[in-house]
Design a protein around this motif. Structure first.
Motif, mmCIF file in Angstrom:
data_model
loop_
_atom_site.group_PDB
_atom_site.id
_atom_site.type_symbol
_atom_site.label_atom_id
_atom_site.label_comp_id
_atom_site.label_asym_id
_atom_site.label_seq_id
_atom_site.Cartn_x
_atom_site.Cartn_y
_atom_site.Cartn_z
ATOM 1 N N LYS A 159 0.830 -1.205 0.000
ATOM 2 C CA LYS A 159 0.000 0.000 0.000
ATOM 3 C C LYS A 159 0.868 1.262 0.000
ATOM 4 C CE LYS A 159 -4.068 -2.043 2.213
ATOM 5 N NZ LYS A 159 -5.005 -1.981 3.371
ATOM 6 N N SER A 162 2.394 1.620 -3.442
ATOM 7 C CA SER A 162 1.378 2.136 -4.364
ATOM 8 C C SER A 162 1.139 3.623 -4.128
ATOM 9 C CB SER A 162 0.070 1.358 -4.178
ATOM 10 O OG SER A 162 -0.955 1.895 -4.981
ATOM 11 N N LEU A 163 1.121 4.021 -2.849
ATOM 12 C CA LEU A 163 0.933 5.428 -2.506
ATOM 13 C C LEU A 163 2.086 6.281 -3.014
ATOM 14 C CD1 LEU A 163 -0.789 7.524 -0.982
ATOM 15 C CD2 LEU A 163 0.555 7.004 1.075
ATOM 16 N N HIS A 165 3.966 5.657 -5.602
ATOM 17 C CA HIS A 165 3.845 5.772 -7.053
ATOM 18 C C HIS A 165 2.762 6.779 -7.445
ATOM 19 C CE1 HIS A 165 6.347 2.151 -7.094
ATOM 20 N NE2 HIS A 165 6.551 2.377 -8.367
ATOM 21 N N GLU A 166 1.681 6.807 -6.688
ATOM 22 C CA GLU A 166 0.637 7.789 -6.961
ATOM 23 C C GLU A 166 1.136 9.208 -6.668
ATOM 24 O OE1 GLU A 166 -2.836 6.715 -4.795
ATOM 25 O OE2 GLU A 166 -3.233 4.902 -5.965
ATOM 26 N N PHE A 167 1.907 9.340 -5.598
ATOM 27 C CA PHE A 167 2.476 10.652 -5.271
ATOM 28 C C PHE A 167 3.453 11.092 -6.361
ATOM 29 C CE2 PHE A 167 5.574 13.304 -2.758
ATOM 30 C CZ PHE A 167 4.715 14.382 -2.591
ATOM 31 N N ARG A 168 4.206 10.124 -6.933
ATOM 32 C CA ARG A 168 5.106 10.459 -8.027
ATOM 33 C C ARG A 168 4.335 11.017 -9.228
ATOM 34 N NH1 ARG A 168 9.103 5.891 -10.157
ATOM 35 N NH2 ARG A 168 7.120 4.844 -10.599
ATOM 36 N N GLU A 169 3.165 10.436 -9.506
ATOM 37 C CA GLU A 169 2.356 10.937 -10.613
ATOM 38 C C GLU A 169 1.881 12.365 -10.344
ATOM 39 O OE1 GLU A 169 1.952 9.488 -13.558
ATOM 40 O OE2 GLU A 169 3.402 8.060 -12.747
ATOM 41 N N ILE A 170 1.581 12.647 -9.073
ATOM 42 C CA ILE A 170 1.189 14.012 -8.706
ATOM 43 C C ILE A 170 2.342 14.980 -8.955
ATOM 44 C CG2 ILE A 170 0.562 15.518 -6.771
ATOM 45 C CD1 ILE A 170 -0.970 13.169 -5.566
ATOM 46 N N THR A 173 2.805 15.613 -12.566
ATOM 47 C CA THR A 173 1.766 16.522 -13.060
ATOM 48 C C THR A 173 2.088 17.974 -12.686
ATOM 49 O OG1 THR A 173 0.090 14.786 -12.867
ATOM 50 C CG2 THR A 173 -0.695 17.055 -13.003
#
Length: 402
Positions: A159, A162-163, A165-170, A173
């Motif tokens: 988890k 995954s978090l 990796h999501e923060f990396r996408e932020i 962006t």
């Protein structure tokens, strides 16, 4: 060193950066101070925003990169990453050492005062009390990134990974949609103010010499890389380097290591690298090996310091180069090139101000192709080393079985 989808962005960025420099230099001579004030104000606000985002960029990019490395687990992955990091650090240390010897006579008598605070020519409208302090410092961010990355892998925290990796996408962006599009305007404001204060000509004359010096360093670095690789692989280093000429030329024209991968693979095969090793090492190195970029960033940073009479202890410079190496390996996919990722160490360790960083952006992007060509060509040397080590291990296994 960017993915194909980002290559078009970097090409467009180069066009806008060059246009920003030219317009800033010309308009700074004719515009009244009142017309420059809005740009000085924007630079003041945007610069503070950059300082705020820098620690978040480090955590957002480095932590998931470490977790990805840990998940891949293979010793050849670790070996390739280690070789890429060592090459990058050697490039930075070599640039520092040679610049220390060469700059005193190359840049003799060419000093520029107050480039670090060109807002003195035309001040910002923002009150001095306006601040945007970062959540935490650069060093704290780097340590936090290592703890999160290694800790998540060690505890198999899916988890958290995954978090991250999501923060990396932020973070990607934020960089793509707010930082990169505004960089040309930031550079325009910097050079507009420099031109107004009469400093532009001094900086251009100085940096023309530094660019030439950085190019010579990239050639020396390639000769060094292929001397080591040739010695280990028992191949003529000059012939091996010549075999990579197509990759160098392609990267020079595209300014993208990812777009050059097919040519780099073909060139590496000419040097006796097996298809399996080349197919593994070349794509990986295309995203983690930025020795040429490190040479440019270090050379430009040292030149600005010399130009301004700024000196740092040896320990600070070593720390800068080692952390720059980490940033180059862990955060290569940042839109806008390595200079965007390097902002954290340039400002956090060397203490560069926003105008100084603006000059760094302009210089780096203007000669991006040469650094990328050096990165790509050096990938072939790493592939030769991995090929030699992997074949040696396989022979040892066969001998032990017998």
């Amino acid at each position: 060193m960017e993915p194909p989808i980002l290559h078009r962005l970097s090409k467009n960025l180069l066009t806008w950066i060059i246009l920003a420099i030219i317009l800033g230099a010309l308009l700074g001579k004719v515009l009244p101070s009142a017309a420059i004030v809005p740009f000085a104000t924007f630079n003041d606000i945007f610069g503070k925003f950059l300082s705020f985002v820098v620690p978040l960029i480090i955590v957002g990019l480095v932590a998931p990169a470490i977790s990805d490395l840990g998940k891949s687990g293979g010793r050849w992955v670790i070996l390739t990453v280690a070789l890429g990091y060592c090459s990058t650090v050697i490039a930075g240390l070599g640039t520092w050492g040679l610049a220390t010897v060469v700059y005193p006579w190359l840049l003799a008598g060419q000093k520029v005062s107050d480039v670090e605070t060109p807002e003195l020519a035309v001040p910002s409208l923002m009150d001095a009390s306006f601040t945007l302090p970062p959540v935490f410092g650069v060093l704290t961010a780097l340590i936090l990134a290592f703890l999160l990355g290694f800790g998540a892998v060690a505890t198999n925290a899916h988890k958290i990974i995954s978090l991250m990796h999501e923060f990396r996408e932020i973070i990607y962006t934020i960089i793509k949609r707010s930082i990169v599009p505004l960089l040309p305007l930031f550079v325009f404001g910097t050079f507009l103010n420099m031109s107004k204060s009469g400093q532009f000509e001094q900086v251009v004359v100085l940096m023309a010499k530094v660019i030439a010096f950085a190019f010579v360093l990239t050639v020396i670095m390639l000769l060094f890389q292929y001397f080591i690789a040739g010695s280990l692989a028992r191949r003529n280093p000059f012939i091996a380097l010549w075999n990579m000429r197509d990759a160098y030329a392609t990267a020079l024209g595209t300014a993208s290591s990812a777009a050059t991968i097919p040519v780099t693979l073909r060139s590496a095969r000419k040097n006796g690298v097996s298809e399996d090793v080349a197919g593994f090492v070349i794509p990986l190195c295309a995203t983690i090996h930025l020795a040429g970029s490190t040479i440019k960033i270090t050379a430009f940073a040292l030149a600005l310091q010399y130009m301004l009479g700024i000196t740092h202890p040896a320990a600070t410079m070593v720390s800068f180069i080692f952390m720059l190496g980490i940033i180059m390996v862990a955060a290569p996919g940042v839109p806008g090139g390595a200079i965007t990722a390097a902002q954290s160490v340039v400002q956090g360790i060397l203490g560069f101000t926003e105008p100084m960083y603006g000059i760094m952006i302009a210089l780096y992007v203007a000669v991006d192709s040469f650094g990328t060509a050096t990165n790509v060509t050096g990938d072939g040397a790493i592939a030769m080393i991995v090929e030699r080590l992997s074949s040696g291990k396989q022979k040892a296994k066969k001998h032990s079985v017998r």
